[in-house]
Design a protein around this motif. Structure first.
Motif: not given
Length: 126
Positions: A6, A22, A36, A38, A50, A70, A72, A79, A92-94, A116
């Motif tokens: 990220e 990401c 995504w 958090r 998502c 979101i 891609r 995001l 924040y995580y993808c 992750w």
């Protein structure tokens, strides 16, 4: 080597915007359901948004609907976060789901996500 990284986090003021990216390596993102999440200390990781691999269904949590978006492509997910609020402060995580499941019109099932990133900090403060 499978990797998700990220970027784009930082410290902003309420009402500002940020775009998280990401970048993935080691697999083709087009074949995965993506999302995504958090997390703030002491709380469970929250699913925010998502995109379903199969039919492109998207889901947004109530807390971010209308403010976050979101998107891609084959190698990255994004995001876009607008009108940020102090309560958006979190790591924040993808994530990506090899099974293709995990994203439904009514919610996100985070246990389906098996890949992750390491997380990026977003802080919203005046």
């Amino acid at each position: 080597q499978v990797q998700l990284v990220e970027s784009g986090g930082g410290l902003v003021q309420p009402g500002d915007s940020l775009r998280l990216s990401c970048a993935v390596s080691g697999f083709d993102l087009a074949y995965y359901t993506v999302g995504w999440f958090r997390q703030v200390p002491g709380k469970e990781r929250e699913g925010l948004a998502c995109i379903n691999r199969g039919d492109g269904t998207t889901y947004y949590a109530t807390s971010v609907k209308g403010r976050f978006a979101i998107s891609r492509d084959h190698a990255k997910m994004y995001l876009q976060m607008n009108n940020l609020k102090p309560e958006d402060t979190a790591v924040y995580y993808c994530a990506a789901a090899d099974s293709g499941y995990g994203c439904y019109y009514h919610g996100i099932n985070k246990v389906e996500f098996d890949k992750w990133g390491q997380g990026t900090q977003v802080s919203v403060s005046s």
